[in-house]
Design a protein around this motif. Structure first.
Motif, short mmCIF file in Angstrom:
data_model
loop_
_atom_site.label_atom_id
_atom_site.label_comp_id
_atom_site.label_asym_id
_atom_site.label_seq_id
_atom_site.Cartn_x
_atom_site.Cartn_y
_atom_site.Cartn_z
N SER A 58 -91.82 20.15 1.91
CA SER A 58 -92.02 19.21 3.27
C SER A 58 -91.83 17.90 2.70
O SER A 58 -91.53 16.88 3.63
N TRP B 107 -92.68 6.94 6.26
CA TRP B 107 -93.52 7.62 7.42
C TRP B 107 -94.13 6.64 8.06
O TRP B 107 -94.41 6.24 9.26
N THR C 281 -89.36 11.94 9.74
CA THR C 281 -89.29 13.42 9.56
C THR C 281 -90.68 14.28 9.05
O THR C 281 -90.79 15.36 9.42
N ALA D 141 -93.15 14.12 10.84
CA ALA D 141 -93.86 14.43 12.14
C ALA D 141 -93.63 15.96 12.22
O ALA D 141 -94.61 16.54 12.78
N PHE D 142 -92.66 16.49 11.79
CA PHE D 142 -92.37 17.83 11.91
C PHE D 142 -93.48 18.69 10.90
O PHE D 142 -93.78 19.65 11.18
N GLY E 13 -96.65 18.38 12.90
CA GLY E 13 -96.47 19.40 13.97
C GLY E 13 -96.79 20.87 13.50
O GLY E 13 -97.25 21.66 13.94
N GLY E 14 -96.04 21.30 12.29
CA GLY E 14 -96.05 22.29 11.81
C GLY E 14 -97.44 22.78 11.18
O GLY E 14 -97.69 23.90 10.88
#
Length: 143
Positions: A20, A31, A41, A43-44, A47-48
């Protein structure tokens, strides 16, 4: 058997951190640089992590883990001085170095001396934190 599953889970967690980009300090600092060259990126990644954990809290309510022990209690939802100060220190360390505790351990395999120094400083902070917490609680306690 429990140690084997812990090893597998830790390996999957570490691999996920590396894939990741959470162990890439430039990506993490990108970030955090919302007013500069921001890299959204991660943020994914967040969220994951948040969405499955939200589901896990719901599914495990009232159950025991298959491998023994107990699930941790739901975190307290009160914003107090411990949360604010701890979050500020965590964020400052994350922003300065580009690593948080999980990825810092994963990066030990390739992070060089900087990663090791971070781990030592983090361990020292964890060691002295209870004394500071006791002191802050005493100061914050109404008389």
């Amino acid at each position: 058997m429990r140690g084997f599953f812990a090893f597998v889970a830790g390996g999957l967690f570490g691999a996920g951190l590396m894939i990741s980009g959470m162990t890439n300090t430039q990506k993490v600092q990108g970030w955090l640089d919302i007013f500069g060259d921001w890299d959204p990126t991660l943020a994914f990644v967040m969220g994951g992590a948040i969405l499955p954990m939200m589901l896990a809290w719901r599914l495990t309510r009232g159950r025991n883990p298959a491998l023994g022990g107990m699930f941790p209690p739901r975190p307290e939802q009160r914003v107090g001085h411990n949360l604010v100060i701890g979050s500020a220190l965590f964020g400052a360390g994350w922003g300065l170095v580009g690593l948080c505790p999980g990825p810092s351990v994963a990066s030990l395999s390739y992070g060089g001396i900087g990663g090791l120094v971070f781990i030592i400083a983090m361990a020292a902070g964890m060691r002295i934190a209870p004394a500071f917490k006791t002191r802050l609680d005493a100061i914050a306690r109404p008389t």
